[in-house]
Design a protein around this motif. Sequence first.
Motif, PDB file in Angstrom:
ATOM      1  N   LEU A  56      20.096   3.046   2.240  1.00 24.32           N
ATOM      2  CA  LEU A  56      19.572   2.761   0.850  1.00 24.32           C
ATOM      3  C   LEU A  56      18.098   2.344   0.421  1.00 24.32           C
ATOM      4  CD1 LEU A  56      20.184   3.436  -2.009  1.00 24.32           C
ATOM      5  CD2 LEU A  56      20.997   0.903  -2.362  1.00 24.32           C
ATOM      6  N   LEU A  57      17.810   1.076   1.502  1.00 22.67           N
ATOM      7  CA  LEU A  57      16.542   0.578   1.272  1.00 22.67           C
ATOM      8  C   LEU A  57      15.256   1.655   1.726  1.00 22.67           C
ATOM      9  CD1 LEU A  57      17.164  -3.009   2.237  1.00 22.67           C
ATOM     10  CD2 LEU A  57      16.847  -2.067   0.102  1.00 22.67           C
ATOM     11  N   SER A  58      15.636   1.992   2.664  1.00 23.82           N
ATOM     12  CA  SER A  58      14.781   3.295   3.237  1.00 23.82           C
ATOM     13  C   SER A  58      14.484   4.597   2.320  1.00 23.82           C
ATOM     14  CB  SER A  58      15.269   3.780   4.553  1.00 23.82           C
ATOM     15  OG  SER A  58      15.212   2.857   5.638  1.00 23.82           O
ATOM     16  N   HIS A  59      15.588   4.896   1.453  1.00 26.37           N
ATOM     17  CA  HIS A  59      15.733   6.087   0.685  1.00 26.37           C
ATOM     18  C   HIS A  59      14.527   5.646  -0.410  1.00 26.37           C
ATOM     19  CE1 HIS A  59      16.674   8.911  -1.920  1.00 26.37           C
ATOM     20  NE2 HIS A  59      16.987   8.157  -2.990  1.00 26.37           N
ATOM     21  N   ILE A  60      14.866   4.188  -1.078  1.00 25.18           N
ATOM     22  CA  ILE A  60      14.164   3.958  -2.480  1.00 25.18           C
ATOM     23  C   ILE A  60      12.765   3.837  -1.891  1.00 25.18           C
ATOM     24  CG2 ILE A  60      13.967   2.095  -3.891  1.00 25.18           C
ATOM     25  CD1 ILE A  60      16.892   1.540  -3.760  1.00 25.18           C
ATOM     26  N   ALA A  61      12.333   3.155  -0.578  1.00 26.55           N
ATOM     27  CA  ALA A  61      10.939   2.926  -0.226  1.00 26.55           C
ATOM     28  C   ALA A  61      10.319   4.398  -0.041  1.00 26.55           C
ATOM     29  CB  ALA A  61      11.136   2.253   1.074  1.00 26.55           C
ATOM     30  N   LYS A  62      11.035   5.313   0.491  1.00 23.75           N
ATOM     31  CA  LYS A  62      10.398   6.579   0.521  1.00 23.75           C
ATOM     32  C   LYS A  62      10.277   7.107  -0.683  1.00 23.75           C
ATOM     33  CE  LYS A  62       8.614  10.013   3.033  1.00 23.75           C
ATOM     34  NZ  LYS A  62       7.169   9.779   3.735  1.00 23.75           N
ATOM     35  N   HIS A  63      11.028   7.280  -1.679  1.00 24.53           N
ATOM     36  CA  HIS A  63      11.035   7.920  -3.079  1.00 24.53           C
ATOM     37  C   HIS A  63       9.864   7.297  -3.735  1.00 24.53           C
ATOM     38  CE1 HIS A  63      12.093   8.752  -6.987  1.00 24.53           C
ATOM     39  NE2 HIS A  63      12.577   9.790  -6.614  1.00 24.53           N
ATOM     40  N   GLU A  64       9.881   5.700  -3.848  1.00 24.69           N
ATOM     41  CA  GLU A  64       8.753   5.069  -4.425  1.00 24.69           C
ATOM     42  C   GLU A  64       7.330   5.459  -3.694  1.00 24.69           C
ATOM     43  OE1 GLU A  64       9.496   3.765  -7.557  1.00 24.69           O
ATOM     44  OE2 GLU A  64      11.277   4.794  -7.270  1.00 24.69           O
ATOM     45  N   LYS A  65       7.372   5.600  -2.353  1.00 22.30           N
ATOM     46  CA  LYS A  65       6.129   5.609  -1.631  1.00 22.30           C
ATOM     47  C   LYS A  65       6.077   6.724  -0.894  1.00 22.30           C
ATOM     48  CE  LYS A  65       4.538   1.214  -2.705  1.00 22.30           C
ATOM     49  NZ  LYS A  65       3.174   1.097  -3.356  1.00 22.30           N
ATOM     50  N   PRO A  66       5.817   8.033  -1.283  1.00 19.18           N
ATOM     51  CA  PRO A  66       6.114   9.176  -0.645  1.00 19.18           C
ATOM     52  C   PRO A  66       5.137   9.341   0.432  1.00 19.18           C
ATOM     53  CG  PRO A  66       5.330   9.599  -2.844  1.00 19.18           C
ATOM     54  CD  PRO A  66       5.760   8.158  -3.147  1.00 19.18           C
ATOM     55  N   LYS A  67       3.923   8.503   0.393  1.00 16.69           N
ATOM     56  CA  LYS A  67       2.960   8.889   1.325  1.00 16.69           C
ATOM     57  C   LYS A  67       3.047   7.928   2.569  1.00 16.69           C
ATOM     58  CE  LYS A  67      -0.541  10.354  -1.881  1.00 16.69           C
ATOM     59  NZ  LYS A  67      -1.989  10.080  -2.227  1.00 16.69           N
ATOM     60  N   ALA A  68       4.105   6.911   2.228  1.00 16.00           N
ATOM     61  CA  ALA A  68       4.533   6.068   3.335  1.00 16.00           C
ATOM     62  C   ALA A  68       5.265   6.674   4.414  1.00 16.00           C
ATOM     63  CB  ALA A  68       5.226   4.818   2.723  1.00 16.00           C
ATOM     64  N   THR A  69       5.161   5.994   5.631  1.00 17.08           N
ATOM     65  CA  THR A  69       6.078   5.990   6.591  1.00 17.08           C
ATOM     66  C   THR A  69       7.244   5.103   6.452  1.00 17.08           C
ATOM     67  OG1 THR A  69       4.378   6.879   8.244  1.00 17.08           O
ATOM     68  CG2 THR A  69       6.493   6.315   9.108  1.00 17.08           C
ATOM     69  N   PRO A 129       0.747  -1.213  -0.116  1.00 14.91           N
ATOM     70  CA  PRO A 129       0.011  -0.121  -0.022  1.00 14.91           C
ATOM     71  C   PRO A 129       0.811   1.153   0.061  1.00 14.91           C
ATOM     72  CG  PRO A 129      -0.697  -1.584   1.806  1.00 14.91           C
ATOM     73  CD  PRO A 129       0.351  -2.188   1.200  1.00 14.91           C
ATOM     74  N   ASP A 130       0.349   2.131  -0.486  1.00 10.52           N
ATOM     75  CA  ASP A 130       0.936   3.541  -0.670  1.00 10.52           C
ATOM     76  C   ASP A 130       1.426   3.975   0.711  1.00 10.52           C
ATOM     77  OD1 ASP A 130       1.133   3.462  -3.463  1.00 10.52           O
ATOM     78  OD2 ASP A 130      -0.590   4.681  -3.876  1.00 10.52           O
ATOM     79  N   ASP A 131       0.247   3.854   1.630  1.00 15.68           N
ATOM     80  CA  ASP A 131       0.298   4.400   2.980  1.00 15.68           C
ATOM     81  C   ASP A 131       1.187   3.378   4.023  1.00 15.68           C
ATOM     82  OD1 ASP A 131      -1.749   2.976   2.996  1.00 15.68           O
ATOM     83  OD2 ASP A 131      -3.021   4.022   4.421  1.00 15.68           O
ATOM     84  N   ALA A 132       1.833   2.402   3.255  1.00 16.73           N
ATOM     85  CA  ALA A 132       2.413   1.388   4.265  1.00 16.73           C
ATOM     86  C   ALA A 132       3.450   1.880   5.247  1.00 16.73           C
ATOM     87  CB  ALA A 132       2.955   0.174   3.573  1.00 16.73           C
ATOM     88  N   ILE A 133       3.765   1.157   6.223  1.00 13.29           N
ATOM     89  CA  ILE A 133       4.735   1.629   7.212  1.00 13.29           C
ATOM     90  C   ILE A 133       6.091   0.614   6.986  1.00 13.29           C
ATOM     91  CG2 ILE A 133       5.423   2.071   9.676  1.00 13.29           C
ATOM     92  CD1 ILE A 133       2.471   2.272  10.409  1.00 13.29           C
ATOM     93  N   PHE A 134       7.039   1.158   6.488  1.00  6.93           N
ATOM     94  CA  PHE A 134       8.179   0.388   5.897  1.00  6.93           C
ATOM     95  C   PHE A 134       9.236   0.560   7.049  1.00  6.93           C
ATOM     96  CE2 PHE A 134       6.418   1.110   1.978  1.00  6.93           C
ATOM     97  CZ  PHE A 134       6.487  -0.157   1.517  1.00  6.93           C
ATOM     98  N   VAL A 135       9.483  -0.662   7.868  1.00 10.68           N
ATOM     99  CA  VAL A 135      10.394  -0.646   9.074  1.00 10.68           C
ATOM    100  C   VAL A 135      11.739  -1.213   8.640  1.00 10.68           C
ATOM    101  CG1 VAL A 135      10.986  -0.996  11.355  1.00 10.68           C
ATOM    102  CG2 VAL A 135       8.722  -0.411  10.701  1.00 10.68           C
ATOM    103  N   ASP A 136      12.847  -0.394   8.430  1.00  8.75           N
ATOM    104  CA  ASP A 136      14.166  -0.786   7.968  1.00  8.75           C
ATOM    105  C   ASP A 136      14.930  -1.225   9.271  1.00  8.75           C
ATOM    106  OD1 ASP A 136      16.412  -1.540   6.584  1.00  8.75           O
ATOM    107  OD2 ASP A 136      16.536   0.435   5.538  1.00  8.75           O
TER     108      ASP A 136
END
Length: 283
Positions: free
Chosen positions: A45-58, A31-38
């Motif tokens: 790098l994974l956090s950066h890409i996740a935020k760039h691809e999913k700007p609405k995500a936490t 989901p676009d509003d998912a919470i990604f916990v690295d």
Amino acid sequence: MEKEYLSAPLPFVGQKRMFATQFKEVLKQYPDDAIFVDLFGGSGLLSHIAKHEKPKATVVYNDFDNYRERLVNIDRTNALLADLRVLTKDSPRHKLITGKVREAILSRIAEEEKSGFVDYITVSSSLLFSMKYAMSLDGLRKQSLYNNIRKSGYSAEGYLDGLEIVSCDYKELFARYKDVPNVVFLVDPPYLCTDVDTYHMSWGLSDYLDVLSVLCGTTFVYFTSNKSSIIELCEWMGNHKTIGNPFQNAVKLEFNAHMNYNASYTDMMLYNKVGISGCKTAV
């Protein structure tokens, strides 16, 4: 967040630049509003890409290795490397540095250390062969130095924008989010049989196996390699029969990586779909 980095702005052992494109594709299923916990943030790098691809995500980046300190000091590192370029201007590229030039380099680094901070991982990447790192001036003195000095400076503008940054043990961070809805755990622990001297932790087989408990009943993207001690892993799984195989319903992607001309290994990324777990539930 504007610029997207597909590799970490400063050298980092184990960064996932080879998986960047595939990781972006995997992110599309969440989901676009998912919470990604690295959990093992590393270079971020994974956090950066996740935020760039999913700007609405936490996106929660666990900077346990204090990569931020290196980013904050990029200007100092660039200035040091600029001076090293001057010192090596008459030294052939990728050739051994000896004599007065070698001593001048070590003296300049010693001077920088006295005045504050030296990013030895980044400096090592310019003075040592690939995959070799020294973590101190004494460590550098013991190595043969080569003129591999980067020709331009580093930049990390906007790299950590929008991330929630923490620094703690991955188990503590997992405990905070394990019961939170809509969470995707990014799990990239240090690999077994890999040098972890550049990490701010010790890491053994039991630590590696403990991470598997994070995958049970959760939504995850997990990274490992074929260098893991698979026999010991299977024995451990056999002694924990209520857990079963966390990868039973996971999709596996592989990438052949080369350390040098005669050594290679296979990187792996496994992911499962939302709501699908491969683990058994204890009775």
